[in-house]
Design an enzyme around this catalytic site. Structure first.
Site, PDB file in Angstrom:
ATOM      1  N   HIS A 117      -8.064   5.043  -3.710  1.00  0.00           N
ATOM      2  CA  HIS A 117      -8.709   4.315  -2.607  1.00  0.00           C
ATOM      3  C   HIS A 117      -9.569   5.284  -1.815  1.00  0.00           C
ATOM      4  O   HIS A 117      -9.382   5.478  -0.610  1.00  0.00           O
ATOM      5  CB  HIS A 117      -7.658   3.639  -1.722  1.00  0.00           C
TER       6      HIS A 117
ATOM      7  N   ASP B  91       0.360  -2.493 -11.312  1.00  0.00           N
ATOM      8  CA  ASP B  91      -0.134  -2.811  -9.971  1.00  0.00           C
ATOM      9  C   ASP B  91       0.243  -4.256  -9.619  1.00  0.00           C
ATOM     10  O   ASP B  91      -0.460  -4.927  -8.862  1.00  0.00           O
ATOM     11  CB  ASP B  91      -1.645  -2.609  -9.890  1.00  0.00           C
TER      12      ASP B  91
ATOM     13  N   GLY C 213     -10.842   0.807  -6.627  1.00  0.00           N
ATOM     14  CA  GLY C 213     -10.576   1.351  -5.303  1.00  0.00           C
ATOM     15  C   GLY C 213     -11.174   2.728  -5.109  1.00  0.00           C
ATOM     16  O   GLY C 213     -10.635   3.533  -4.347  1.00  0.00           O
TER      17      GLY C 213
ATOM     18  N   ALA D 111      -6.468  -8.180  -5.622  1.00  0.00           N
ATOM     19  CA  ALA D 111      -5.274  -7.823  -4.843  1.00  0.00           C
ATOM     20  C   ALA D 111      -4.105  -7.598  -5.782  1.00  0.00           C
ATOM     21  O   ALA D 111      -3.235  -8.450  -5.940  1.00  0.00           O
ATOM     22  CB  ALA D 111      -4.958  -8.917  -3.837  1.00  0.00           C
ATOM     23  N   GLY D 112      -4.096  -6.445  -6.425  1.00  0.00           N
ATOM     24  CA  GLY D 112      -3.050  -6.181  -7.398  1.00  0.00           C
ATOM     25  C   GLY D 112      -3.232  -7.059  -8.621  1.00  0.00           C
ATOM     26  O   GLY D 112      -4.330  -7.543  -8.912  1.00  0.00           O
TER      27      GLY D 112
END
Length: 373
Positions: free
Chosen positions: A183, A262, A208, A297-298
């Site tokens: 990230h 993830d 990310g 989101a994952g």
């Protein structure tokens, strides 16, 4: 004594077409050629997922021990015999209480450790992380979390360009915690400074982080090219194109490539609305995205699915098994305990059918009830 025989055995860097695995107690005692007729199927090491937020409708991210047990059981049924509970960017008090709640689960062996994905991440590349709780690295906060975990904290993701990030990475390494880079909006040079400080994992590489450019290679090229860094890849065909996965694994080799899920709570659940780090997530067609902006989101992935995807992308059984087991195990310091079908290691294995679907799962020498394909 348990004998798994007549199956194709993926053992280290070789495949035994008609092999056996002999288990004594919770350990692998012997692996070799089977003298009888083959029975079919494939035995691979138990999967090791070092980046997972939940599954089966339960989440790790709230710090609830009951939820954690449920999520771990869901992934265990899909062949993940070792996993880190990945927490997301959260207020300090939640991170601390979650650490205290999960430390006993690590002691029991339900979890292999705790992973903090945040809060020391780039605002520009935070993805599905909650921007309200992002902050600069704090060695005091890290010291408190490590102390509260009593050895349970194994992995922390940091954006190396942030103020104080290099000191945080050095502290983690000194305390025996693996530092990851992710990230991040770092330059190539800033990323390598993080590696020089001691970071040895790249968090879901490509995702990310600043995308690579031939004149500004950024973190992706730096991590793929860093000899001491294990690069995580989400092999779901959504986070990465199969061609990207195959190319990246060729660059790193299987010894530096780790498959991860993830996964969030929605893994194994119907499409609908879920929560991740205090944010609403909409799952449609198995794809999880933030309701507010559509960011990924994952995932809803399991490790057996990731393993099959890697093989489908052209990787060999040997390489895919290393990426799903031995490489991630080594990345978090567990290579001497799990991650391979080798005498002396814990007897964790997954029996797969002809289509590489899960038939049975063994953990520590015992068959797991409710194994799922």
């Amino acid at each position: 004594m348990t004998l798994v025989s007549g199956v194709r055995v993926v053992a280290g860097d070789r495949v035994i077409d008609n092999g056996f695995v002999r288990v004594e107690g919770d350990r692998i005692a012997e692996v070799g050629e089977h003298s009888g007729s083959p029975t079919g199927g494939t035995a691979v090491p138990g999967f090791v997922d070092i980046h997972v937020h939940g599954g089966g409708g339960a989440t790790f991210t709230t710090g609830d021990a009951g939820e954690a047990r449920k999520a771990a059981a869901y992934h265990l049924a899909h062949g993940t015999t070792s996993m880190l509970a990945s927490l997301v960017t959260s207020p300090p008090e939640l991170m601390l209480s979650a650490t205290e709640a999960f430390a006993p689960l690590v002691g029991e062996g339900v979890l292999a450790g705790i992973h903090f994905e945040g809060p020391y991440l780039s605002q520009a590349r935070c993805g599905a992380q909650n921007p309200a709780h992002l902050r600069h690295p704090s060695t005091d906060e890290l010291e408190a979390l490590i102390a509260a975990g009593e050895g349970a904290v194994r992995l922390v993701t940091v954006a190396p360009e942030l103020p104080g990030a290099l000191d945080a990475i050095r502290l983690l390494v000194e305390r025996g915690v693996v530092a990851a880079i992710g990230h991040t909006d770092a330059t190539y040079e800033e990323t390598l400074a993080g590696v020089e400080a001691g970071a040895t994992v790249g968090t879901h590489v490509f995702n990310g982080m600043r995308p690579p450019h031939h004149r500004q290679p950024g973190p992706v090229f730096a991590l793929l090219g860093a000899a001491g860094v294990v690069c995580e890849f989400v092999a779901d065909g959504i986070h990465l194109h199969d061609g990207t996965l195959a190319f990246a694994a060729t660059v790193t080799g299987p010894a530096r490539a780790a498959l991860i899920t993830d996964a969030m709570a929605a893994a194994g659940m119907p499409d609908g609305t879920y929560e991740l780090g205090g944010q609403a997530v909409t799952v449609a067609g198995g794809v999880a995205r933030l309701a507010r902006d559509g960011a990924i989101a994952g995932s809803t992935l399991t490790m057996d699915q990731a393993f099959r995807r890697a093989v489908g992308a052209g990787l060999s059984l040997v390489d895919a098994a290393r990426m799903a087991s031995s490489t991630p195990a080594g990345a978090i310091g567990l290579a001497g305990e799990v991650g391979a079908l080798r005498p002396g290691l814990r007897a964790d294995l997954v029996l797969l059918d002809e289509d590489l679907g899960v038939q049975r799962v063994m953990r520590a020498g015992a068959w797991v009830a409710g194994s799922a394909s």
